[in-house]
Design a protein around this motif. Structure first.
Motif, PDB file in Angstrom:
ATOM      1  N   PHE A  23       1.481   4.877   1.127  1.00  0.00           N
ATOM      2  CA  PHE A  23       1.948   3.592   0.599  1.00  0.00           C
ATOM      3  C   PHE A  23       3.353   3.685   0.010  1.00  0.00           C
ATOM      4  N   ARG A  29       9.922  -0.302   4.034  1.00  0.00           N
ATOM      5  CA  ARG A  29       8.543  -0.623   4.454  1.00  0.00           C
ATOM      6  C   ARG A  29       7.629   0.531   4.084  1.00  0.00           C
ATOM      7  N   ARG A  30       6.358   0.194   3.890  1.00  0.00           N
ATOM      8  CA  ARG A  30       5.432   1.260   3.542  1.00  0.00           C
ATOM      9  C   ARG A  30       5.216   2.197   4.738  1.00  0.00           C
ATOM     10  N   GLU A  33       2.794   1.240   7.347  1.00  0.00           N
ATOM     11  CA  GLU A  33       3.217   0.134   8.217  1.00  0.00           C
ATOM     12  C   GLU A  33       4.080   0.632   9.383  1.00  0.00           C
ATOM     13  N   ALA A  54      -8.454   0.132  -1.233  1.00  0.00           N
ATOM     14  CA  ALA A  54      -7.181  -0.403  -0.729  1.00  0.00           C
ATOM     15  C   ALA A  54      -7.358  -1.250   0.532  1.00  0.00           C
ATOM     16  N   THR A  55      -8.567  -1.804   0.716  1.00  0.00           N
ATOM     17  CA  THR A  55      -8.844  -2.519   1.963  1.00  0.00           C
ATOM     18  C   THR A  55      -8.477  -4.007   1.931  1.00  0.00           C
ATOM     19  N   THR A  56      -7.823  -4.460   0.867  1.00  0.00           N
ATOM     20  CA  THR A  56      -7.519  -5.894   0.783  1.00  0.00           C
ATOM     21  C   THR A  56      -6.313  -6.294   1.624  1.00  0.00           C
ATOM     22  N   ASP A  57      -5.407  -5.356   1.869  1.00  0.00           N
ATOM     23  CA  ASP A  57      -4.212  -5.614   2.671  1.00  0.00           C
ATOM     24  C   ASP A  57      -4.517  -5.299   4.144  1.00  0.00           C
ATOM     25  N   SER A  58      -3.722  -5.854   5.083  1.00  0.00           N
ATOM     26  CA  SER A  58      -3.954  -5.519   6.497  1.00  0.00           C
ATOM     27  C   SER A  58      -3.025  -4.406   6.996  1.00  0.00           C
ATOM     28  N   TYR A  59      -1.907  -4.175   6.319  1.00  0.00           N
ATOM     29  CA  TYR A  59      -0.922  -3.166   6.715  1.00  0.00           C
ATOM     30  C   TYR A  59      -0.406  -3.407   8.139  1.00  0.00           C
ATOM     31  N   GLY A  60      -0.579  -4.622   8.624  1.00  0.00           N
ATOM     32  CA  GLY A  60      -0.108  -4.962   9.967  1.00  0.00           C
ATOM     33  C   GLY A  60      -1.098  -4.616  11.067  1.00  0.00           C
ATOM     34  N   VAL A  64      -9.166  -3.246   9.229  1.00  0.00           N
ATOM     35  CA  VAL A  64      -8.955  -2.347   8.091  1.00  0.00           C
ATOM     36  C   VAL A  64     -10.325  -1.864   7.641  1.00  0.00           C
TER      37      VAL A  64
END
Ligand code: CTP
Ligand code: MG
Length: 214
Positions: A23, A29-30, A33, A54-60, A64
């Motif tokens: 992250f 950018r992370r 990503e 940490a599964t709330t974001d999609s990371y593109g 997930v």
């Protein structure tokens, strides 16, 4: 080669780095990503595996999922969401954000009827020795012939059914190819890229930033 999906593993804790390196920001950018985007170049769908909190974001990514206590367990968590009609899985470490689309293409293209896996490998450039003992008692046992040795990277591509079988009984290894090898299947080693660094410590992030400078 049929339908290709990617599993990007980003479920580690970054012990040697000092924090969750996947992250960290790399050129804005992370890290994860960058890795997801590179995997997209060959994959119809990308599954990213992250720590359970940490599964709330999609990371593109398209899917997930929460990882497990080891890298192999995290890969298995990713394989669990693969569609049954997926032919090829490309597994990639989120910690290698500089992997190029060309590397992804090379490992996928290397698969054929007799080749169940393909990995990226680079020549070993330093002299390698076997040692024994620790601390001041550490001494050299032998100098290893490095001409037959390679350093292995991800991405690694596999026939999906073979990778599933290889991961069957909670198997553990530092990469997926090792599990496929233990089935007796053929794994090809295609030319990797020395710029495809694995971020292990913050020094590696500093080097990656330099490599990305215009
Ligand atoms: N990984 C994972 N699940 C784990 C352990 C590792 O998905 N339980 C992922 C990491 O996020 C990383 C890749 O596997 O993208 C390679 O692992 P490594 O470089 O060893 O990362 P960490 O395990 O996070 O780092 P460390 O070993 O220093 O703790
Ligand atoms: Mg680790």
């Amino acid at each position: 080669m049929g339908r290709v999906w990617a599993v990007v593993v980003a479920g580690g804790s970054g012990e040697r780095y000092g924090e969750r390196k996947q992250f960290a920001l790399l050129a804005g950018r992370r890290v994860v990503e960058w890795s997801v985007e590179a995997a997209r170049s060959v994959a119809e769908k990308v599954v990213v595996v992250v720590p359970a909190d940490a599964t709330t974001d999609s990371y593109g990514a398209d899917f997930v999922v929460a990882g497990g206590p080891t890298r192999s367990a995290s890969v298995r968590a990713g394989l669990a969401v693969l569609g049954p009609d997926v032919d090829v899985v490309v597994v990639h470490d989120a910690a290698r954000p500089l992997a190029t689309p060309a590397l992804f293409k090379a490992v996928v293209d290397a698969l054929d009827a007799d080749t169940a896996g393909a990995i990226c490998a680079v020549a070993v450039t330093e002299t390698i020795k076997a040692v024994e003992g620790v601390g001041p008692a550490r001494r050299v046992r032998a100098t290893v012939d490095r001409s037959a040795l390679v350093s292995v990277q991800t991405p690694q591509a596999f026939v999906a059914s073979v990778l599933r079988e290889a991961h069957g009984e909670g198997a553990e290894a530092t990469d997926d190819a090792a599990l496929v090898e233990s089935l007796g299947a053929t794994v090809r080693a295609v030319e990797g890229d020395p710029r495809n660094l694995k971020l292990t410590t913050p020094l590696d992030l500093a080097i990656a930033e330099q490599l990305l400078r215009p």
